[in-house]
Design a protein around this motif. Structure first.
Motif, PDB file in Angstrom:
ATOM      1  N   ALA A  35       0.688 -31.117  54.227  1.00  0.00           N
ATOM      2  CA  ALA A  35       0.218 -32.508  54.113  1.00  0.00           C
ATOM      3  C   ALA A  35      -0.596 -32.891  55.341  1.00  0.00           C
ATOM      4  O   ALA A  35      -1.638 -33.563  55.235  1.00  0.00           O
ATOM      5  N   ALA A  36      -0.143 -32.450  56.505  1.00  0.00           N
ATOM      6  CA  ALA A  36      -0.882 -32.762  57.741  1.00  0.00           C
ATOM      7  C   ALA A  36      -2.253 -32.106  57.727  1.00  0.00           C
ATOM      8  O   ALA A  36      -3.253 -32.720  58.120  1.00  0.00           O
ATOM      9  N   VAL A  37      -2.315 -30.866  57.240  1.00  0.00           N
ATOM     10  CA  VAL A  37      -3.619 -30.167  57.165  1.00  0.00           C
ATOM     11  C   VAL A  37      -4.520 -30.895  56.170  1.00  0.00           C
ATOM     12  O   VAL A  37      -5.706 -31.126  56.445  1.00  0.00           O
ATOM     13  N   PHE A  38      -3.940 -31.285  55.048  1.00  0.00           N
ATOM     14  CA  PHE A  38      -4.747 -31.939  54.009  1.00  0.00           C
ATOM     15  C   PHE A  38      -5.330 -33.265  54.507  1.00  0.00           C
ATOM     16  O   PHE A  38      -6.472 -33.591  54.241  1.00  0.00           O
ATOM     17  N   ALA A  46      -4.569 -19.205  50.419  1.00  0.00           N
ATOM     18  CA  ALA A  46      -4.185 -20.473  51.056  1.00  0.00           C
ATOM     19  C   ALA A  46      -4.096 -20.308  52.570  1.00  0.00           C
ATOM     20  O   ALA A  46      -4.578 -21.152  53.333  1.00  0.00           O
ATOM     21  N   LEU A  47      -3.529 -19.182  52.995  1.00  0.00           N
ATOM     22  CA  LEU A  47      -3.393 -18.920  54.428  1.00  0.00           C
ATOM     23  C   LEU A  47      -4.769 -18.809  55.093  1.00  0.00           C
ATOM     24  O   LEU A  47      -5.022 -19.373  56.175  1.00  0.00           O
ATOM     25  N   LEU A  48      -5.685 -18.096  54.391  1.00  0.00           N
ATOM     26  CA  LEU A  48      -7.043 -17.944  54.933  1.00  0.00           C
ATOM     27  C   LEU A  48      -7.744 -19.301  55.050  1.00  0.00           C
ATOM     28  O   LEU A  48      -8.466 -19.571  56.005  1.00  0.00           O
ATOM     29  N   GLN A  49      -7.507 -20.162  54.055  1.00  0.00           N
ATOM     30  CA  GLN A  49      -8.102 -21.507  54.076  1.00  0.00           C
ATOM     31  C   GLN A  49      -7.622 -22.282  55.296  1.00  0.00           C
ATOM     32  O   GLN A  49      -8.403 -22.937  55.992  1.00  0.00           O
ATOM     33  N   VAL A  50      -6.322 -22.206  55.517  1.00  0.00           N
ATOM     34  CA  VAL A  50      -5.740 -22.929  56.664  1.00  0.00           C
ATOM     35  C   VAL A  50      -6.334 -22.411  57.973  1.00  0.00           C
ATOM     36  O   VAL A  50      -6.764 -23.179  58.835  1.00  0.00           O
ATOM     37  N   LEU A 102      -8.638 -24.532  60.569  1.00  0.00           N
ATOM     38  CA  LEU A 102      -8.256 -24.721  61.977  1.00  0.00           C
ATOM     39  C   LEU A 102      -9.345 -24.207  62.906  1.00  0.00           C
ATOM     40  O   LEU A 102      -9.696 -24.852  63.892  1.00  0.00           O
ATOM     41  N   GLY A 103      -9.915 -23.044  62.583  1.00  0.00           N
ATOM     42  CA  GLY A 103     -10.986 -22.470  63.405  1.00  0.00           C
ATOM     43  C   GLY A 103     -12.215 -23.348  63.410  1.00  0.00           C
ATOM     44  O   GLY A 103     -12.845 -23.575  64.446  1.00  0.00           O
ATOM     45  N   TYR A 104     -12.562 -23.924  62.268  1.00  0.00           N
ATOM     46  CA  TYR A 104     -13.731 -24.793  62.145  1.00  0.00           C
ATOM     47  C   TYR A 104     -13.577 -26.027  63.025  1.00  0.00           C
ATOM     48  O   TYR A 104     -14.485 -26.435  63.727  1.00  0.00           O
ATOM     49  N   GLN A 105     -12.349 -26.571  63.002  1.00  0.00           N
ATOM     50  CA  GLN A 105     -12.114 -27.769  63.817  1.00  0.00           C
ATOM     51  C   GLN A 105     -12.230 -27.465  65.290  1.00  0.00           C
ATOM     52  O   GLN A 105     -12.726 -28.271  66.065  1.00  0.00           O
ATOM     53  N   ARG A 106     -11.796 -26.291  65.685  1.00  0.00           N
ATOM     54  CA  ARG A 106     -11.817 -25.965  67.111  1.00  0.00           C
ATOM     55  C   ARG A 106     -13.249 -25.732  67.607  1.00  0.00           C
ATOM     56  O   ARG A 106     -13.609 -26.107  68.697  1.00  0.00           O
ATOM     57  N   GLU A 107     -14.072 -25.095  66.751  1.00  0.00           N
ATOM     58  CA  GLU A 107     -15.416 -24.721  67.200  1.00  0.00           C
ATOM     59  C   GLU A 107     -16.402 -25.863  67.141  1.00  0.00           C
ATOM     60  O   GLU A 107     -17.378 -25.884  67.866  1.00  0.00           O
TER      61      GLU A 107
END
Lengths: 429, 175
Positions: free
Chosen positions: A40-43, B153-157, B161-166
């Motif tokens: 939910a936090a990621v979404f 799903a794991l790859l998406q996460v 996360l990587g996109y946000q950091r860069e």
């Protein structure tokens, strides 16, 4: 993701590892609510926010002690920000007297939040720069921090004291009537010379006493014309002149004196310029009237002591900033190296007045008589007195200012009115 | 403030469920340990120790996993870990909520947060209950598809996360 997010991941993986290690599905199942929480936090993690900030100040130029209301409008033009933490960066040395500089709220798309607070500050040039924004999703695992520019400037100018400025006698005056004796005959108040009567001279100007001594000739009294003049005020802002201390409190008094004198001379109709000489050179070129007053106060508002190795002595004073043969008023505690420069200023034809705040007495405070400090103080005072005497002998007017005395009292002591009163008092009855 | 009351309640439930779990298996030192953890957590909240919630949440979660290994009833651990999650979340949320300027804003933020937390909690409990109670026999194809979905799903996460950091912050040039 912040530290809490990583902790949650660690717990999830720990449960997975314990479950896998013990071949117990129940332990792995315990991680499900945690995974759901993380998902939910990621979404809902904050997307690219379209946040804009705009700052309003109730006034842009103030005198010290006057409260200013700062209103910061933060508008969200992007998607909804569930949790937004707004923190305004207030310039150092500014006091927040009312309200808060931070706000924690939620902003829908197109919604605006207003942050309002009141500040007070001493003299200076204050620059508001950025607003720090932190946007989080509801669980606080993902956050974004960024600085939104919302620049603004607030100049706190010195408050000039109303005073009758010191008497000056520049070698050259301007063409308009004013309060300064111009060394030229004409209409005025003070007696100037007596010359032979010329047809057209008004009868009441004829000096009958002299005429009675002669046989045929008549003589006319000529009075000294009074005009306005050019006055250049130089404020010494060199750190070394203030005992190598940055922002020495005596400098504030000097700024106050410069503001008050500038206002006094401007009110008399003179053309006044200002030069602040220290870490750099800042100038308000000569001018008259209320606009010039604003310019001068603006420059004084920004003035601060500084050290510049190129400007260690007054040798590089841009004297051309002031018209030739005008009156120059130097406000400086003075150092020994300044003397030759003052002499050269005098040689260039300027009438020089030195208003020298007594930094030694100011810094000494209350030294007990008979102590070692008292001897050092006496020596330092003697050295300063010698320097001032040298300057005086070079043909400059020197005012030794013990800063315990307010500038208006000092100005009254050296004003025209006071001199006239003294002269009257000296007259035999 | 409802959130604060709810936080203490969640903490009590988490510790109570775990103590019950250990007590049912007769592991009395475990009961004492969990009780002590609960007291320290409460003390830390009162004294506003910043680190206390995360540390205690980590310890309680691990203890919840461990008590299952000694065949304690699984529903107690489900309740314990969910309540610990709520207490952990609310302790940080209350800290943020204290910065809210007006009571009205605080109430609005609190209501939104509690609504979402309740939703997540209920969904988590349902899913967890289903995972513990339901027994599904998966064929190779089913397991393969589910494994693929989990990997995607794991790859998406990770990608997110990587996109946000860069990505550069507004007003800063890209590296």
């Amino acid at each position: 993701m912040n530290g809490r997010g990583f902790l949650l991941l660690f717990v999830i993986f720990s449960l997975f590892l314990i479950g896998l290690g013990s071949v117990n599905g129940g332990v792995i199942a315990l991680a499900i609510p945690l995974c759901l929480y993380l998902a939910a936090a990621v979404f809902f993690s904050p997307a690219n926010p379209g946040i804009k900030a705009e700052r309003e100040l109730s006034v842009e130029r103030i005198f010290p002690g006057i409260p200013v209301t700062v209103r910061l409008h933060v508008r969200n033009d992007g998607p909804t920000a569930e949790e937004i933490h707004i923190e305004d960066v207030v310039p150092e040395a500014m006091r927040v007297t009312d309200g808060q500089t931070t706000l924690f709220t939620s902003l829908e798309a197109g919604e605006e939040a207003v942050l309002e607070y009141t500040v007070e500050a001493g003299r200076g040039d204050y620059r508001f720069t950025n607003v720090n924004i932190t946007v989080r999703e509801g669980f606080g695992l993902f956050e974004r921090q960024f600085a939104i520019p919302a620049a603004h400037r607030l100049i706190v100018r010195p408050r000039p004291t109303r005073l009758k400025p010191m008497r000056i006698r520049p070698p050259q005056t301007r063409g308009f009537a004013g309060p300064i004796p111009s060394r030229q005959g004409g209409t005025g108040v003070d007696f100037f010379i007596v010359r032979e009567y010329q047809p057209g001279d008004p009868q009441h100007r004829i000096n009958w006493k002299i005429a009675a001594h002669g046989m045929d000739d008549l003589y006319t009294n000529v009075y000294e014309q009074e005009r306005v003049a050019d006055v250049g005020i130089i404020l010494d802002a060199r750190e070394q002149a203030y005992g190598d201390f940055a922002n020495h409190p005596l400098f504030e008094r000097s700024v106050q004196a410069a503001a008050s004198l500038a206002e006094g001379y401007l009110n008399d109709g003179n053309r006044v310029g200002l030069l602040v000489y220290g870490g750099g050179i800042e100038a308000a070129f000569p001018g008259v009237g209320k606009t010039q007053r604003q310019r001068i106060l603006q420059v004084l508002g920004r003035a601060h002591t500084g050290r510049n190795f190129a400007l260690e002595t007054l040798r590089y004073l841009p004297t051309r900033s002031f018209p030739s043969r005008s009156q120059v008023i130097l406000i400086s505690p003075l150092i020994q190296a300044d003397f030759p420069v003052l002499v050269s200023l005098r040689a260039l034809g300027y009438a020089v007045m030195v208003l020298s705040p007594d930094i030694i007495t100011f810094d000494a405070g209350k030294v007990e008589p008979g102590s070692r400090g008292s001897y050092a103080l006496r020596l330092a005072l003697a050295e300063r007195a010698l320097l001032l005497q040298k300057v005086r002998r070079a043909g400059m007017q020197v005012i030794d200012w013990n800063t315990d005395l307010p500038i208006e009292t000092l100005a009254r002591r050296y004003s025209v009115l006071r001199l006239a009163a003294d002269r009257l008092a000296e007259m035999p009855s | 403030m409802i959130a604060r009351r709810l936080q203490y309640l969640a903490l009590l439930i988490a510790c109570g469920a775990l103590i019950a779990g250990y007590a049912l298996r007769g592991i009395w030192p475990g009961c004492v340990l969990v009780g002590a953890i609960g007291l320290i957590w409460v003390l830390g909240l009162v004294l506003r120790w910043q680190w206390i919630s995360s540390t205690m949440f980590l310890v309680l979660s691990i203890l919840s996993g461990l008590v299952l290994l000694v065949n304690a009833p699984s529903y107690l651990e489900v309740i314990a870990i969910t309540a610990a999650l709520i207490a952990w979340d609310l302790s940080y949320f209350i800290g943020r909520l204290e910065k809210a300027r007006t009571a009205e804003i605080a109430r609005m933020l609190e209501a939104n947060h509690l609504r979402r937390l309740a939703l997540i909690t209920v969904a988590g409990l349902v899913l967890m209950g289903a995972a513990i109670l339901l027994r599904i026999q998966l064929g190779f194809a089913g397991a393969f598809i589910l494994g693929g979905l989990a990997l995607a799903a794991l790859l998406q996460v990770v990608a997110r996360l990587g996109y946000q950091r860069e990505r550069p912050r507004p007003g800063q040039p890209p590296k």
